[in-house]
Design a protein around this motif. Structure first.
Motif, PDB file in Angstrom:
ATOM      1  N   THR A  19      19.319  58.216  16.985  1.00  0.00           N
ATOM      2  CA  THR A  19      18.374  56.950  17.535  1.00  0.00           C
ATOM      3  C   THR A  19      18.574  56.006  16.570  1.00  0.00           C
ATOM      4  OG1 THR A  19      17.140  58.624  18.459  1.00  0.00           O
ATOM      5  CG2 THR A  19      16.345  56.336  18.284  1.00  0.00           C
ATOM      6  N   THR A  55      20.965  56.935  21.387  1.00  0.00           N
ATOM      7  CA  THR A  55      19.953  56.126  22.157  1.00  0.00           C
ATOM      8  C   THR A  55      19.316  55.066  21.093  1.00  0.00           C
ATOM      9  OG1 THR A  55      18.178  56.370  23.750  1.00  0.00           O
ATOM     10  CG2 THR A  55      17.850  57.713  21.731  1.00  0.00           C
ATOM     11  N   ASN A 106      18.367  53.045  27.005  1.00  0.00           N
ATOM     12  CA  ASN A 106      17.320  52.620  27.383  1.00  0.00           C
ATOM     13  C   ASN A 106      16.598  51.202  27.557  1.00  0.00           C
ATOM     14  OD1 ASN A 106      17.709  52.870  24.490  1.00  0.00           O
ATOM     15  ND2 ASN A 106      15.648  52.221  24.175  1.00  0.00           N
ATOM     16  N   SER A 126      18.171  53.974  31.842  1.00  0.00           N
ATOM     17  CA  SER A 126      16.932  53.816  32.439  1.00  0.00           C
ATOM     18  C   SER A 126      16.915  52.502  33.319  1.00  0.00           C
ATOM     19  CB  SER A 126      15.595  53.607  31.307  1.00  0.00           C
ATOM     20  OG  SER A 126      15.816  52.238  30.856  1.00  0.00           O
ATOM     21  N   LEU A 187      14.528  58.931  31.109  1.00  0.00           N
ATOM     22  CA  LEU A 187      15.907  59.069  30.623  1.00  0.00           C
ATOM     23  C   LEU A 187      16.031  60.190  29.621  1.00  0.00           C
ATOM     24  CD1 LEU A 187      18.551  57.604  30.494  1.00  0.00           C
ATOM     25  CD2 LEU A 187      17.691  56.095  28.539  1.00  0.00           C
TER      26      LEU A 187
END
Ligand code: T3D
Length: 259
Positions: A19, A55, A106, A126, A187
């Motif tokens: 992330t 992400t 996202n 998303s 998501l």
């Protein structure tokens, strides 16, 4: 690799989640951040995890390079060559990962952030996902493999249009033109579910599927058949093929080890 607050790494079952974590800057990558991205990807490659999910924290996926520093001296007077080698090494590491990768987009994916998403094998978004090859709006040109990935996703003419305008593509258009595979409301759940579905399959088969698909646009049919045949012979000799066939006969799920 050195852990950092700007890059979170978490294993969820067979999936390695990476992330990008600078939410107040839409996860833009700092000048010294590219090596961290590369190291995180290389650490996934060396790990037991079978699928990587990339992400972003907060409302962005990645806004590309951090444009906050007003001092851009590291990019001029020759320093830009080194910066671009570092960016290129991160992009190459992503491309070279032998295991499947999923981008869970996202929010906004801009510049190198857009191309980082496209460098993954599968791109989920998303409803808030947005993409922009913003470079020309900043006096720059496409990097992080965008000139390689974008025509493969959307065709040459659309790739040129997106790169020459730098316009923002919303999730629905991204789905229509092939930047996104799916738009999903939840998501993280869908990305994890897809990662687990893929991770349940035989690692050797997955690796050669990925390598052969990635090479498809550079090969003739004869070369593709040759590469497929060589990879299949490796699978024939694997324990996982024996397990796959046995599991089918015994009407149970296979337990693949990668051997
Ligand atoms: O140096 C090298 O490493 C070379 C490599 C270069 C490769 C590249 O990626 S060049 C492209 C660099 N990226 C951009 O030009 C994108 C800049 N950002 C934008 O155009 C917009 O922010 C977005 C279209 C991405 C999103 O717009 P919006 O309206 O949703 O958000 P915002 O309000 O513009 O941004 C929110 C915050 O994030 C804002 O900070 P603030 O005002 O709330 O304190 C904004 O400054 C910050 N932010 C967004 N992008 C970046 C950024 N901060 C630093 N660097 C960014 N790239």
């Amino acid at each position: 690799m050195v852990p950092t607050d700007e890059l979170l790494i978490e294993d969820r079952g067979p999936a390695r989640w990476i992330t990008l974590n600078r939410p107040d800057r839409l996860n833009a990558i700092a000048p010294d951040g590219w090596d961290g991205v590369r190291e995180a990807i290389e650490a996934f490659e060396a790990s037991e995890q079978r699928v990587m999910v990339l992400t972003g924290s907060g409302r962005g996926f990645c806004a590309g390079a951090d444009l906050t520093p007003t001092d851009i001296s590291h990019l001029v007077e020759g320093g830009g060559v080194e910066t671009m080698k570092t960016v290129g090494r991160a992009a190459q590491a992503l491309h070279d990962v032998s295991k499947p990768t999923i981008a869970a987009v996202n929010g906004v994916a801009a510049g190198a952030g857009m191309n980082m998403a496209l460098g993954c094998d599968i791109v989920l978004g998303s409803p808030d996902a947005r993409f922009t090859e913003v470079f020309v709006r900043r006096g720059l040109t496409v990097d992080f493999g965008g000139s390689f990935y974008l025509p493969r996703h959307v065709g040459l003419q659309r790739a040129k249009e997106l790169s020459m305008t730098g316009r923002v593509v919303d999730a629905h258009e991204a789905l229509r033109i092939g930047l996104l595979l799916e738009i999903v409301e939840d998501l993280p759940t869908r990305a994890q579910e897809l990662a687990e579905t893929i991770a349940a399959n035989a690692p050797l088969g997955l690796a050669s599927v990925k390598a052969n698909m990635n090479a498809s646009f550079q090969r003739t049919l004869a070369e593709a058949l040759e590469a497929e045949g060589a990879a299949q012979v490796v699978c024939f000799g694997s324990s996982d093929m024996a397990e796959g066939v046995a599991a089918f006969g015994e009407k149970r799920s296979p337990r693949f080890t990668g051997a």
